[in-house]
Scaffold this motif. Structure first.
Motif, PDB file in Angstrom:
ATOM      1  N   GLY A 120       0.810  -1.212   0.000  1.00  0.00           N
ATOM      2  CA  GLY A 120       0.000   0.000   0.000  1.00  0.00           C
ATOM      3  C   GLY A 120       0.841   1.258   0.000  1.00  0.00           C
ATOM      4  N   GLN A 121       1.776   1.331  -0.937  1.00  0.00           N
ATOM      5  CA  GLN A 121       2.642   2.509  -0.986  1.00  0.00           C
ATOM      6  C   GLN A 121       3.277   2.627  -2.368  1.00  0.00           C
ATOM      7  OE1 GLN A 121       5.666   1.843   1.961  1.00  0.00           O
ATOM      8  NE2 GLN A 121       6.247  -0.154   1.158  1.00  0.00           N
ATOM      9  N   GLN A 195      -2.454   9.741  -2.207  1.00  0.00           N
ATOM     10  CA  GLN A 195      -2.572   8.283  -2.235  1.00  0.00           C
ATOM     11  C   GLN A 195      -3.614   7.839  -3.264  1.00  0.00           C
ATOM     12  OE1 GLN A 195      -3.401  10.381   0.181  1.00  0.00           O
ATOM     13  NE2 GLN A 195      -4.839   9.512   1.668  1.00  0.00           N
ATOM     14  N   ALA A 265      -4.683   3.108   8.317  1.00  0.00           N
ATOM     15  CA  ALA A 265      -4.000   2.636   7.108  1.00  0.00           C
ATOM     16  C   ALA A 265      -4.965   2.442   5.951  1.00  0.00           C
ATOM     17  CB  ALA A 265      -3.270   1.326   7.400  1.00  0.00           C
ATOM     18  N   ASN A 269      -3.035   4.470   3.121  1.00  0.00           N
ATOM     19  CA  ASN A 269      -2.238   3.701   2.175  1.00  0.00           C
ATOM     20  C   ASN A 269      -2.592   4.056   0.739  1.00  0.00           C
ATOM     21  OD1 ASN A 269      -1.056   2.489   4.337  1.00  0.00           O
ATOM     22  ND2 ASN A 269      -1.820   0.431   3.927  1.00  0.00           N
ATOM     23  N   SER A 270      -1.652   3.810  -0.148  1.00  0.00           N
ATOM     24  CA  SER A 270      -1.837   4.132  -1.565  1.00  0.00           C
ATOM     25  C   SER A 270      -1.805   2.842  -2.382  1.00  0.00           C
ATOM     26  CB  SER A 270      -0.727   5.083  -2.037  1.00  0.00           C
ATOM     27  OG  SER A 270      -0.870   5.396  -3.396  1.00  0.00           O
ATOM     28  N   TYR A 271      -2.942   2.494  -2.975  1.00  0.00           N
ATOM     29  CA  TYR A 271      -3.046   1.253  -3.746  1.00  0.00           C
ATOM     30  C   TYR A 271      -3.311   1.586  -5.217  1.00  0.00           C
ATOM     31  CZ  TYR A 271      -3.494  -1.125   0.762  1.00  0.00           C
ATOM     32  OH  TYR A 271      -3.273  -1.619   2.039  1.00  0.00           O
TER      33      TYR A 271
END
Length: 302
Positions: A120-121, A195, A265, A269-271
């Motif tokens: 997730g990043q 994100q 998160a 988080n970045s998906y």
């Protein structure tokens, strides 16, 4: 088809039951409160406490497809040790018991999963070819073990599909929590807002599940996300515009972490996820690929 669904009273499950009923499938449901689920959904329902009981035999009679959506809500409450155990076991143990009890009539096992199985990043784009790590964070561990349990059904010659779902937009889910803030003009990006947010409209997600029931090409992990992910700041802008409200009040990351703990998160988080199989292998026809169009359709109908 004769279909057994768990988690049918949840956000996704309610829409899926309605769709499958309309298309003349025969539906049964497993729920903690069978009587309440039957009254709510209008289908036969059986009470099942996955932690203490085996799967009711009568629920499995003549079942051709199991759709397993059951799982404690990730976004409800702080992730204490006890909460983490409940989140994990509600998915892993229930899947294990369903696989063990699967009848000889079963042709397909469709199990929920999530894009949390990916890192997730960063800016890298991930699709189903990603090799899942043996060690990861809490979300990755849940999704990895969930899919492993579901995959055990394949040793019995049963087709297995794990639907890796992104953020589902519809009447419920994440939007239900965001709408009060946005309607007050207090919505906006979380953290820096850069994100990636892998979204899918509920109607497209239900279509993925329904097609997976009948199309034997659907196998293994499938990313159920729009082909056009957006950054969270752009999502906030689009939602604010649809609601005719400003959307420029950012929520600092440290405040979110202070209030939600590790649950933060889910928003921070970045998906950056691609639905490679849906597009390239199955040629799935997304009804909504534009976020603004999807939101407009959703709120016009609402």
């Amino acid at each position: 088809m004769n279909i057994l669904i768990t988690g049918a009273t949840g956000f996704v499950g309610r829409h899926l039951v309605q769709c499958l009923k309309q298309n003349q499938h025969t539906i049964k449901v497993l729920s903690r409160d069978g009587a309440r689920a039957s009254q709510k959904l209008g289908v036969p329902a059986y009470g099942w406490d996955y932690a203490t009981q085996e799967v009711p035999a009568e629920a499995l009679e003549n079942i051709q497809v199991i759709i397993h959506l059951m799982g404690e809500n990730l976004g409800d409450g702080r992730w204490t040790d006890a909460r983490k155990r409940a989140i994990y076991e509600s998915r892993i143990l229930s899947t294990r018991k369903l696989v063990t009890a699967a009848p000889s009539s079963l042709e397909c096992f469709i199990c929920g999963s999530a894009i949390g199985i990916y890192p997730g990043q960063g800016e890298d784009v991930y699709d189903e070819s990603y090799v899942v790590l043996d060690h990861g964070d809490f979300m990755q561990t849940i999704c990895r073990d969930w899919e492993k349990e579901a995959a055990n059904i394949e040793s019995r010659g049963v087709r297995r599909v794990s639907i890796r779902t992104g953020v589902v937009l519809g009447e419920g889910g994440m939007l239900a929590k965001l709408l009060p803030l946005f309607k007050l003009g207090l919505g906006g990006p979380i953290g820096q807002g850069r994100q990636w947010l892998p979204w899918i409209l509920i109607h497209d997600l239900v279509s993925v599940y329904e097609i997976a029931v009948l199309d034997t090409r659907y196998r293994g992990p499938v990313n159920a996300v729009s082909p056009n992910p957006v950054r969270y700041r752009d999502f906030a802008t689009a939602l604010g515009k649809t609601l005719h409200r400003p959307a420029f009040f950012p929520t600092p990351a440290f405040i979110l972490k202070l209030v939600l703990g590790e649950t933060a998160a889910l928003a921070l988080n970045s998906y950056h996820i691609a639905p490679a199989k849906l597009l390239q292998t199955y040629h799935f026809d997304f009804k909504f690929t534009s976020l603004s169009t999807a939101l407009e359709d959703l709120f016009e109908k609402g």
